[in-house]
Design a protein around this motif. Structure first.
Motif, PDB file in Angstrom:
ATOM      1  N   ASP A  94     -29.507  21.549 -50.933  1.00 33.53           N
ATOM      2  CA  ASP A  94     -29.524  20.470 -51.934  1.00 33.53           C
ATOM      3  C   ASP A  94     -28.852  20.927 -53.226  1.00 33.53           C
ATOM      4  O   ASP A  94     -28.036  20.200 -53.806  1.00 33.53           O
ATOM      5  N   ARG A  95     -29.186  22.135 -53.683  1.00 34.36           N
ATOM      6  CA  ARG A  95     -28.599  22.656 -54.915  1.00 34.36           C
ATOM      7  C   ARG A  95     -27.091  22.841 -54.763  1.00 34.36           C
ATOM      8  O   ARG A  95     -26.308  22.491 -55.645  1.00 34.36           O
ATOM      9  N   MET A  96     -26.676  23.339 -53.606  1.00 31.57           N
ATOM     10  CA  MET A  96     -25.245  23.563 -53.381  1.00 31.57           C
ATOM     11  C   MET A  96     -24.479  22.242 -53.297  1.00 31.57           C
ATOM     12  O   MET A  96     -23.336  22.159 -53.761  1.00 31.57           O
ATOM     13  N   ARG A  97     -25.096  21.223 -52.723  1.00 29.28           N
ATOM     14  CA  ARG A  97     -24.451  19.898 -52.697  1.00 29.28           C
ATOM     15  C   ARG A  97     -24.306  19.346 -54.113  1.00 29.28           C
ATOM     16  O   ARG A  97     -23.258  18.817 -54.473  1.00 29.28           O
ATOM     17  N   GLU A  98     -25.385  19.453 -54.890  1.00 30.35           N
ATOM     18  CA  GLU A  98     -25.352  18.955 -56.275  1.00 30.35           C
ATOM     19  C   GLU A  98     -24.270  19.639 -57.097  1.00 30.35           C
ATOM     20  O   GLU A  98     -23.630  19.011 -57.939  1.00 30.35           O
ATOM     21  N   ASP A  99     -24.068  20.931 -56.854  1.00 27.84           N
ATOM     22  CA  ASP A  99     -23.072  21.700 -57.604  1.00 27.84           C
ATOM     23  C   ASP A  99     -21.698  21.672 -56.929  1.00 27.84           C
ATOM     24  O   ASP A  99     -20.819  22.443 -57.318  1.00 27.84           O
TER      25      ASP A  99
END
Length: 148
Positions: A94-99
């Motif tokens: 999720d964090r990698m998608r957001e970034d």
């Protein structure tokens, strides 16, 4: 198998307990992939620099029973569901998608490669000869030495 740490240990902070043996030790949020990476990197750097042994307590939560024979009746199902909201893999993706570090096609490719690697490892293990009974305790304990 199902005894909670606080029910059989007076000191439940395992990092503190390890530190009492004179080694570097600290606890890490094992549900945070990046925190684990930072902590292990710090430990490896210190060890390679001559810092001696290190103990890292990765504080995690097991979502499933210990085995297929464990009915898992000693945990509240709500507790398990609450911990699942902190799933380390989902949180990282999720964090990698957001970034914008990861897109769904890349994730699908990674998952495909991981599945292939696991399948190959299982097939290799199934083809391997069984360990001889006489060597099962090899490297489990050290040989006794005389103290002078």
């Amino acid at each position: 198998m199902g005894t909670a740490l606080h029910r059989h240990e007076a000191q439940t902070d395992l990092a503190l307990r390890a530190a009492s043996y004179g080694m570097a030790a600290w606890a890490v949020d094992g549900m945070d992939v990046e925190a684990v990476e930072r902590a292990t990197g710090r430990a490896v750097e210190s060890i390679r620099g001559g810092g001696g042994p290190h103990f890292l307590e990765m504080r995690t939560y097991r979502f499933r029973a210990h085995s297929m024979y464990d009915p898992d009746r000693y945990r509240d199902k709500g507790e398990i569901e609450r911990w699942k909201t902190r799933d380390p893999i989902e949180r990282l993706t999720d964090r990698m998608r957001e970034d914008a570090e990861l897109v769904d096609d890349e994730l699908a490719e990674i998952e495909h490669r991981v599945t292939e690697e696991i399948d190959a490892a299982v097939a290799e293990a199934e083809r391997a000869p069984e360990e001889p009974v006489e060597s099962l305790l090899q490297h489990v304990t050290s040989a006794r030495t005389e103290v002078t």
